[in-house]
Design a protein around this motif. Structure first.
Motif, mmCIF file in Angstrom:
data_model
loop_
_atom_site.group_PDB
_atom_site.id
_atom_site.type_symbol
_atom_site.label_atom_id
_atom_site.label_comp_id
_atom_site.label_asym_id
_atom_site.label_seq_id
_atom_site.Cartn_x
_atom_site.Cartn_y
_atom_site.Cartn_z
ATOM 1 N N TYR A 46 0.834 -1.209 0.000
ATOM 2 C CA TYR A 46 0.000 0.000 0.000
ATOM 3 C C TYR A 46 0.868 1.258 0.000
ATOM 4 O O TYR A 46 0.545 2.246 -0.667
ATOM 5 N N ALA A 47 1.962 1.236 0.766
ATOM 6 C CA ALA A 47 2.881 2.376 0.762
ATOM 7 C C ALA A 47 3.453 2.591 -0.633
ATOM 8 O O ALA A 47 3.571 3.731 -1.109
ATOM 9 N N GLY A 48 3.796 1.491 -1.297
ATOM 10 C CA GLY A 48 4.332 1.599 -2.653
ATOM 11 C C GLY A 48 3.316 2.138 -3.646
ATOM 12 O O GLY A 48 3.657 2.935 -4.531
ATOM 13 N N GLN A 49 2.061 1.713 -3.509
ATOM 14 C CA GLN A 49 1.021 2.211 -4.415
ATOM 15 C C GLN A 49 0.888 3.724 -4.305
ATOM 16 O O GLN A 49 0.802 4.425 -5.319
ATOM 17 N N LEU A 50 0.860 4.224 -3.067
ATOM 18 C CA LEU A 50 0.711 5.662 -2.872
ATOM 19 C C LEU A 50 1.964 6.426 -3.276
ATOM 20 O O LEU A 50 1.899 7.427 -3.991
ATOM 21 N N ALA A 51 3.114 5.954 -2.814
ATOM 22 C CA ALA A 51 4.354 6.676 -3.095
ATOM 23 C C ALA A 51 4.673 6.687 -4.587
ATOM 24 O O ALA A 51 5.156 7.683 -5.126
ATOM 25 N N GLY A 52 4.381 5.570 -5.265
ATOM 26 C CA GLY A 52 4.665 5.473 -6.687
ATOM 27 C C GLY A 52 3.560 5.985 -7.575
ATOM 28 O O GLY A 52 3.700 6.002 -8.805
ATOM 29 N N ARG A 53 2.415 6.401 -6.951
ATOM 30 C CA ARG A 53 1.267 6.900 -7.720
ATOM 31 C C ARG A 53 0.836 5.882 -8.778
ATOM 32 O O ARG A 53 0.548 6.241 -9.928
ATOM 33 N N ALA A 54 0.811 4.606 -8.408
ATOM 34 C CA ALA A 54 0.463 3.537 -9.352
ATOM 35 C C ALA A 54 -0.951 3.758 -9.878
ATOM 36 O O ALA A 54 -1.875 3.974 -9.104
ATOM 37 N N ARG A 55 -1.129 3.666 -11.191
ATOM 38 C CA ARG A 55 -2.416 3.989 -11.792
ATOM 39 C C ARG A 55 -3.178 2.773 -12.306
ATOM 40 O O ARG A 55 -4.394 2.750 -12.263
ATOM 41 N N ASP A 56 -2.483 1.780 -12.828
ATOM 42 C CA ASP A 56 -3.173 0.716 -13.554
ATOM 43 C C ASP A 56 -3.021 -0.670 -12.961
ATOM 44 O O ASP A 56 -3.710 -1.599 -13.367
ATOM 45 N N ALA A 57 -2.110 -0.856 -12.033
ATOM 46 C CA ALA A 57 -1.867 -2.189 -11.469
ATOM 47 C C ALA A 57 -1.049 -2.037 -10.198
ATOM 48 O O ALA A 57 -0.580 -0.944 -9.854
ATOM 49 N N TYR A 58 -0.888 -3.157 -9.490
ATOM 50 C CA TYR A 58 0.011 -3.142 -8.349
ATOM 51 C C TYR A 58 1.449 -2.953 -8.815
ATOM 52 O O TYR A 58 1.857 -3.487 -9.854
ATOM 53 N N VAL A 59 2.233 -2.186 -8.049
ATOM 54 C CA VAL A 59 3.669 -2.113 -8.312
ATOM 55 C C VAL A 59 4.235 -3.518 -8.110
ATOM 56 O O VAL A 59 3.989 -4.147 -7.072
ATOM 57 N N PRO A 60 4.982 -4.054 -9.102
ATOM 58 C CA PRO A 60 5.372 -5.477 -9.057
ATOM 59 C C PRO A 60 6.542 -5.779 -8.121
ATOM 60 O O PRO A 60 7.676 -6.005 -8.545
ATOM 61 N N PHE A 61 6.266 -5.754 -6.819
ATOM 62 C CA PHE A 61 7.273 -6.166 -5.846
ATOM 63 C C PHE A 61 6.563 -6.779 -4.655
ATOM 64 O O PHE A 61 5.360 -6.611 -4.475
ATOM 65 N N ASP A 62 7.322 -7.494 -3.842
ATOM 66 C CA ASP A 62 6.767 -8.133 -2.658
ATOM 67 C C ASP A 62 7.822 -8.088 -1.571
ATOM 68 O O ASP A 62 8.953 -7.648 -1.797
ATOM 69 N N ILE A 89 0.957 7.928 3.656
ATOM 70 C CA ILE A 89 -0.376 8.527 3.807
ATOM 71 C C ILE A 89 -0.263 10.001 4.159
ATOM 72 O O ILE A 89 -0.966 10.849 3.595
ATOM 73 N N ARG A 90 0.631 10.328 5.082
ATOM 74 C CA ARG A 90 0.756 11.714 5.532
ATOM 75 C C ARG A 90 1.334 12.636 4.469
ATOM 76 O O ARG A 90 1.051 13.835 4.466
ATOM 77 N N THR A 91 2.126 12.119 3.564
ATOM 78 C CA THR A 91 2.788 12.970 2.576
ATOM 79 C C THR A 91 2.107 12.943 1.207
ATOM 80 O O THR A 91 2.550 13.637 0.293
ATOM 81 N N THR A 92 1.049 12.171 1.073
ATOM 82 C CA THR A 92 0.333 12.102 -0.196
ATOM 83 C C THR A 92 -0.782 13.147 -0.215
ATOM 84 O O THR A 92 -1.600 13.190 0.705
ATOM 85 N N PRO A 93 -0.839 14.000 -1.225
ATOM 86 C CA PRO A 93 -1.929 14.984 -1.316
ATOM 87 C C PRO A 93 -3.288 14.302 -1.370
ATOM 88 O O PRO A 93 -3.422 13.182 -1.878
ATOM 89 N N ARG A 94 -4.295 14.982 -0.867
ATOM 90 C CA ARG A 94 -5.621 14.395 -0.764
ATOM 91 C C ARG A 94 -6.171 13.954 -2.106
ATOM 92 O O ARG A 94 -6.892 12.960 -2.200
ATOM 93 N N GLU A 95 -5.874 14.669 -3.169
ATOM 94 C CA GLU A 95 -6.479 14.377 -4.466
ATOM 95 C C GLU A 95 -5.826 13.210 -5.189
ATOM 96 O O GLU A 95 -6.342 12.737 -6.204
ATOM 97 N N VAL A 96 -4.691 12.742 -4.713
ATOM 98 C CA VAL A 96 -4.007 11.618 -5.364
ATOM 99 C C VAL A 96 -4.787 10.331 -5.143
ATOM 100 O O VAL A 96 -5.242 10.044 -4.033
ATOM 101 N N ARG A 97 -4.934 9.558 -6.207
ATOM 102 C CA ARG A 97 -5.522 8.222 -6.112
ATOM 103 C C ARG A 97 -4.556 7.240 -6.755
ATOM 104 O O ARG A 97 -3.871 7.570 -7.728
ATOM 105 N N ALA A 98 -4.490 6.051 -6.192
ATOM 106 C CA ALA A 98 -3.613 5.009 -6.722
ATOM 107 C C ALA A 98 -4.420 3.736 -6.921
ATOM 108 O O ALA A 98 -5.501 3.563 -6.359
ATOM 109 N N PHE A 99 -3.881 2.838 -7.693
ATOM 110 C CA PHE A 99 -4.612 1.623 -8.060
ATOM 111 C C PHE A 99 -4.894 0.735 -6.857
ATOM 112 O O PHE A 99 -4.028 0.452 -6.038
#
Length: 349
Positions: A46-62, A89-99
């Motif tokens: 979840y941190a990666g999705q937000l930080a990377g601004r993933a739009r279409d899929a999960y960031v491919p790491f585990d 979460i704290r550093t992501t602007p409110r309007e950002v959405r991620a996959f």
């Protein structure tokens, strides 16, 4: 999020001498050890999705624990990944959405906070059950989750027991067992100049209480109609009949992320496929075509569904501006005399 992780680490830290590999985590098929690794994996994902601004899929790491990591080390990984998600979460602007796939393929920072909290609460419960520990998180944590990503679930007397029931982990009197479930991030519709952001029960509660619902409004907002609509949303939620896709949406300008009004349905479509819509704008946003743009988008979405055949609106006879909005959006007048002397407008397939 921080409170949930702290409670997880504190409780499970009392059982680090147990064999987590042999113990099955509650009703899951995983071991307690695998479930601990799953918690950490979800938090870092979840941190990666937000930080990377993933739009279409999960960031491919585990994430996997290093060989030789003991149970105390596993908890340290959970604590650390919790810190990383909290920072994202704290550093992501409110309007950002991620996959995220469920159910509308995106979530904002509040959605990821709720999902992360849910993962920690529920899987700590699973591990605790497998290790014979008593786990009872604070009710405010469960309520935080329920009012953001379980808007379709009727609240109960105990938020924690309701969350366990809603995820197939417990029973509630008068409710059938849950065998399949998923959470519900809010729906967002995009237009050229706006995003129509679904209001959650948590936001509605704040709006009804005189707050901003978590949005940054232009001067004069939110208008009274948005607060009133939030009241009806809460009544539907508390009755267990709220369908989020037919709820209320805040109109947010793309250019500055500020909310300018509200638009939404009065409920789900009836048996004939008719659904009623209403809207309002803060005074400072009027005259720019925002209501027409939003109404066109939401009506088009509704009429593209199999369960909707007609969108209608009732408007006071002296509200010429609102009549102009529905006319520009393609609605036609179908009645001169509606309830309380209102005019009725419809848009059909």
């Amino acid at each position: 999020m921080e409170e949930a992780v702290a409670g997880c680490v504190a409780l499970l830290g009392t059982a680090t001498d147990a064999d987590w590999e042999k113990a099955t985590a509650g009703r899951l098929e995983w071991s307690c050890r695998d479930t601990a690794e799953h918690i950490a994996g979800d938090l870092i994902s979840y941190a990666g999705q937000l930080a990377g601004r993933a739009r279409d899929a999960y960031v491919p790491f585990d994430i996997t624990f290093d060989d030789g990591t003991d149970n105390s080390g596993a908890l340290e990984v959970i604590r650390t990944t919790g810190v990383l998600l909290t920072a994202a979460i704290r550093t992501t602007p409110r309007e950002v959405r991620a996959f995220h796939p469920f159910p509308f393929r995106s979530a904002n920072r509040e959605g990821f906070a709720a999902m992360g909290t849910a993962e920690v609460l529920l899987h700590t419960h699973d591990i605790a059950e497998g290790l014979g520990l008593n786990y009872q998180p604070g009710p405010e944590l469960a309520e935080f989750v329920l009012t953001r990503i379980f808007p379709h679930v009727r609240p109960g007397a105990s938020p924690w027991l309701t969350l366990l029931w809603a995820t197939g982990r417990g029973e509630l009197p008068g409710r059938p067992p849950v065998t399949a479930w998923r959470w519900h991030n809010n729906l967002v519709h995009d237009t050229d100049r706006l995003t129509l952001q679904g209001i959650t029960p948590a936001s509605a509660t704040d709006l009804v209480g005189g707050g901003d619902g978590g949005f940054e409004w232009i001067e004069g907002g939110p208008y009274e109609g948005t607060r009133e609509a939030s009241t009806f949303l809460l009544k539907a939620y508390q009755s267990g009949v709220h369908r989020p896709e037919f709820g209320v949406f805040t109109l947010v300008r793309r250019e500055d992320g500020r909310a300018v009004g509200g638009l939404g349905f009065h409920g789900a479509p009836d048996e004939e496929g008719r659904v009623e819509v209403g809207y309002d704008l803060a005074a400072g946003a009027r005259g720019h075509g925002y209501a027409t743009e939003a109404l066109r988008a939401l009506s088009a979405w509704a009429l593209a569904r199999d369960d909707v055949r007609t969108v209608f609106a009732t408007i006071e006879r002296d509200n010429l501006a609102s009549q102009a909005v529905v006319t520009r959006a393609g609605f036609r007048k179908v009645s001169e005399e509606g309830a309380d002397g209102e005019l009725a407008y419809e848009l059909s397939r």
